[in-house]
Motif scaffolding. Structure first.
Motif, PDB file in Angstrom:
ATOM      1  N   THR A 380       0.010   0.125  -1.394  1.00  0.00           N
ATOM      2  CA  THR A 380       0.155   0.238   0.057  1.00  0.00           C
ATOM      3  C   THR A 380       1.076  -0.845   0.604  1.00  0.00           C
ATOM      4  O   THR A 380       1.844  -0.608   1.546  1.00  0.00           O
ATOM      5  N   SER A 381       1.041  -2.047   0.020  1.00  0.00           N
ATOM      6  CA  SER A 381       1.926  -3.128   0.457  1.00  0.00           C
ATOM      7  C   SER A 381       3.384  -2.719   0.324  1.00  0.00           C
ATOM      8  O   SER A 381       4.225  -3.041   1.172  1.00  0.00           O
ATOM      9  N   LEU A 382       3.696  -1.978  -0.720  1.00  0.00           N
ATOM     10  CA  LEU A 382       5.064  -1.524  -0.953  1.00  0.00           C
ATOM     11  C   LEU A 382       5.534  -0.636   0.205  1.00  0.00           C
ATOM     12  O   LEU A 382       6.657  -0.775   0.706  1.00  0.00           O
ATOM     13  N   THR A 383       4.669   0.279   0.658  1.00  0.00           N
ATOM     14  CA  THR A 383       5.064   1.173   1.757  1.00  0.00           C
ATOM     15  C   THR A 383       5.158   0.425   3.081  1.00  0.00           C
ATOM     16  O   THR A 383       5.976   0.773   3.939  1.00  0.00           O
ATOM     17  N   LEU A 497      12.508  10.330   5.064  1.00  0.00           N
ATOM     18  CA  LEU A 497      11.640   9.818   4.007  1.00  0.00           C
ATOM     19  C   LEU A 497      10.191  10.085   4.402  1.00  0.00           C
ATOM     20  O   LEU A 497       9.791   9.817   5.541  1.00  0.00           O
ATOM     21  N   VAL A 498       9.412  10.622   3.452  1.00  0.00           N
ATOM     22  CA  VAL A 498       8.004  10.924   3.712  1.00  0.00           C
ATOM     23  C   VAL A 498       7.148  10.120   2.735  1.00  0.00           C
ATOM     24  O   VAL A 498       7.414  10.090   1.535  1.00  0.00           O
ATOM     25  N   ILE A 499       6.105   9.456   3.284  1.00  0.00           N
ATOM     26  CA  ILE A 499       5.174   8.679   2.474  1.00  0.00           C
ATOM     27  C   ILE A 499       3.780   9.279   2.618  1.00  0.00           C
ATOM     28  O   ILE A 499       3.286   9.459   3.737  1.00  0.00           O
ATOM     29  N   LEU A 500       3.163   9.595   1.513  1.00  0.00           N
ATOM     30  CA  LEU A 500       1.769  10.061   1.498  1.00  0.00           C
ATOM     31  C   LEU A 500       0.947   8.967   0.829  1.00  0.00           C
ATOM     32  O   LEU A 500       0.999   8.797  -0.388  1.00  0.00           O
ATOM     33  N   ASP A 501       0.227   8.194   1.636  1.00  0.00           N
ATOM     34  CA  ASP A 501      -0.495   7.035   1.131  1.00  0.00           C
ATOM     35  C   ASP A 501      -1.950   7.409   0.838  1.00  0.00           C
ATOM     36  O   ASP A 501      -2.816   7.308   1.708  1.00  0.00           O
ATOM     37  N   GLU A 502      -2.210   7.864  -0.373  1.00  0.00           N
ATOM     38  CA  GLU A 502      -3.558   8.249  -0.804  1.00  0.00           C
ATOM     39  C   GLU A 502      -4.199   9.222   0.173  1.00  0.00           C
ATOM     40  O   GLU A 502      -5.401   9.192   0.436  1.00  0.00           O
ATOM     41  N   ILE A 531       1.489   8.032  -2.980  1.00  0.00           N
ATOM     42  CA  ILE A 531       0.542   7.079  -3.562  1.00  0.00           C
ATOM     43  C   ILE A 531      -0.756   7.833  -3.796  1.00  0.00           C
ATOM     44  O   ILE A 531      -1.337   8.387  -2.868  1.00  0.00           O
ATOM     45  N   ALA A 532      -1.194   7.889  -5.061  1.00  0.00           N
ATOM     46  CA  ALA A 532      -2.304   8.774  -5.393  1.00  0.00           C
ATOM     47  C   ALA A 532      -3.436   8.038  -6.091  1.00  0.00           C
ATOM     48  O   ALA A 532      -3.221   7.067  -6.819  1.00  0.00           O
ATOM     49  N   HIS A 533      -4.641   8.544  -5.851  1.00  0.00           N
ATOM     50  CA  HIS A 533      -5.818   8.098  -6.586  1.00  0.00           C
ATOM     51  C   HIS A 533      -6.116   9.020  -7.762  1.00  0.00           C
ATOM     52  O   HIS A 533      -6.892   8.679  -8.631  1.00  0.00           O
TER      53      HIS A 533
END
Length: 583
Positions: A380-383, A497-502, A531-533
């Motif tokens: 998450t810090s990266l995003t 750009l699309v971010i899916l954070d968990e 970002i996936a679990h």
């Protein structure tokens, strides 16, 4: 933070200057009110001297009628001045509240990490509200009373220079005493405003986590913290009360001294036949008015002190710089996929702490990257760095080859869409929740996007369509439905750009499949970070990045890594069920 007087002045003038036409009209009515109030005792003097001299009855009746008209006129004009003063004050401070709130929102996340939401709410709303109350009465109760007192001093000095000089000395002494008490009180009232903010922040923090506090047995600790904070609030209240009471005692002493001056001096002049009985009563009337103005000033002392403290705290907040500085812009185009470069990026939230270590990778425009790793590995810090909630401690992040430090922050964030586990919903219609209350977006466009994302069946299940009322926090919606709303929001932004954070970590498999179908359409022709679990979430990505304790331990094409029996990703595929979550 040390601020200079010029900064306070400039901040006030910024919001008062646009009100100058109202300010001029207010000044005219205020001066008219003062003139009428100064004129009335003159009418009283004429009336009494005429009675004593057994003058014409018509003159007496005319003086009485004029006295009543002037008194009524003074009240009407004073009310008008008070209304305009309130209008100017509230208009100016409402603009201040809006800009200070926007400034806080635009500050970096390090600032928000150091200040609880409750504290900021108290400072923005509470301190500006105190300033609003002060401004709405400042011109009337301080400037107006001051001008009226000055007029009385000039008139008394004209009647008799010695009584006038005595009252001037009395006024100077009273003014210096008030100034001294103000200087003693400001630090106390600054602390009072800060303690109020701390108390609101305490309530906000612990009310939000009340279930955790109760179930973890932390009630006693919370009560101890509250008692300690309330003890400090009470101690400060006692100190501020002593300062205010000291001011009232000082004012009372000066009032007694002022009456002694007029009574003794007036009696001497009357016996010496230098003034008439009407003049004595006129002087007594002026002293009574003068006394009332000092009493009014004493009653506004607490507001004055609170306003000075609030102004100091507002200025500190307003002039707090963001560690993340805006750039001139890098020309991002909505909907056009952007390449991403992390070049030896390191980052930590606190000094001496490193969360990401020398992170380096490149992602071509239109590629989708799956980021996997255990909780706390730095995903998450990266995003957050991509969004410029923070800037890297070292290294460079680029979009389309341009350093994002040069990006306009609003432009950058508009071109990045993000869906997280937590979706913020408002107590409003489905339409307003999707558009964030932007009425420029037509319903037809919303419905088109809903169909394009494959969510038409879900939409048709809503009882009132776009007018379906939602509650704050998403009451009545499942986690999956909230995620669907978030996907539509991102689609409306048309980001590059699309971010899916968990985003799918809390969904059941059926809802996740629906969300994944919508996500596939959303990511088409866009760059994506997922970002996936669960390994199932990254089955269709182009590349895989494995993070461990802030270090990249593996990066490459997903297909190649899956085929390589020595790769970490391949080992995870063999040892974990695709629906199993990382620890």
């Amino acid at each position: 933070m040390t601020l200079h007087f010029a900064q306070y002045r400039d901040l006030l003038l910024r919001y008062l200057r646009p009100q100058w036409p109202k300010f001029v009209l207010m000044t005219i009515t205020l001066l008219g009110s003062i003139a009428l109030e100064l004129y009335n005792p003159q009418i009283l003097k004429t009336f009494i001297d005429t009675v004593k001299a057994q003058g014409n009855l018509n003159t007496l009746v005319g003086s009485a009628i004029l006295f009543l008209i002037v008194a009524l006129g003074a009240q009407i004009v004073s009310s008008a001045a008070t209304y305009m003063s309130s209008d100017v004050g509230w208009t100016a401070t409402n603009s201040m509240r809006e800009e200070v709130a926007l400034h806080c929102i635009e500050l970096d996340m390090a600032f928000h990490k150091a200040h609880m939401p409750g504290e900021l709410l108290e400072r923005i709303d509470g301190d500006v509200g105190t300033l609003s109350s002060f401004f709405s009465t400042f011109i009337i109760q301080i400037v107006g009373h001051g001008l009226l007192m000055l007029g009385i001093l000039l008139i008394v000095a004209f009647i008799n220079i010695w009584i006038g000089l005595a009252l001037i000395l009395y006024s100077v002494g009273a003014f210096l005493a008030l100034r001294r008490l103000q200087s003693l009180g400001v630090p106390i009232f600054v602390q009072q405003r800060q303690l109020a903010a701390d108390l609101v922040g305490f309530y906000e923090e612990h009310m939000n986590g009340i279930l955790d506090v109760i179930t973890s047995g932390g009630s006693a600790y919370v009560i101890r913290r509250y008692i300690d904070l309330q003890r400090r609030v009470n101690s400060n209240s006692y100190r501020s009360g002593f300062v205010e009471q000291g001011m009232r005692i000082a004012v009372t002493m000066f009032l007694v001294l002022g009456n002694i001056i007029v009574v003794v001096g007036g009696t001497y002049l009357l016996l010496d036949r230098q003034i008439t009985l009407g003049a004595i009563i006129m002087l007594s009337n002026y002293v009574m008015i003068f006394t009332n103005q000092l009493v009014n000033l004493s009653f506004t002392f607490n507001t004055w002190q609170l306003a000075a403290a609030s102004m100091k705290r507002i200025a500190e907040l307003y002039y707090t710089p963001s560690r993340v500085q805006d750039g001139p812009g890098i020309g991002l185009s909505a909907g056009e996929a952007a390449s991403i470069t992390f070049d030896h990026v390191s980052f930590g939230y606190d000094e001496g702490q490193t969360i990401l270590h020398d992170v380096t990778f490149e992602l071509a425009a239109g590629e989708i990257l799956g980021i996997i790793g255990r909780s706390g590995s730095g995903k998450t810090s990266l995003t957050r760095l991509l969004f410029r909630f923070y800037d890297p401690t070292s290294g460079t992040i680029k979009l389309n080859g341009e350093d994002i430090r040069q990006a306009n922050i609003a432009e950058l964030r508009h071109n990045i869409g993000i869906v997280t586990q937590e979706v913020q919903l408002f107590n409003a219609s489905l339409r307003d929740n999707l558009t964030f209350f932007d009425d420029r977006i037509p319903d037809e466009q919303l419905l088109t996007f809903i169909e394009e994302l494959g969510l038409g069946d879900w939409y048709r299940d809503q009882p009132a369509g776009l007018d379906t009322e939602l509650t704050a926090g998403g009451g009545g919606l499942s986690a999956g439905e909230a995620q669907l709303l978030a996907l539509i929001r991102v689609f409306l932004k048309n980001p590059c750009l699309v971010i899916l954070d968990e985003a799918s970590s809390r969904l059941d498999m059926a809802t996740e499949r629906l969300c994944m179908n919508a996500t596939t359409r959303l990511l088409a022709k866009r760059t994506g970070l997922i970002i996936a679990h669960r390994l199932a979430t990254v089955e269709q990505v182009d590349k895989i990045l494995v993070l461990e304790a802030g270090h990249i331990v593996e990066y490459g094409p997903r297909v190649a890594l899956a085929k390589d029996p020595m790769s970490r990703y391949s080992k995870l595929l063999r040892t974990m069920n695709s629906e199993e979550t990382f620890a």
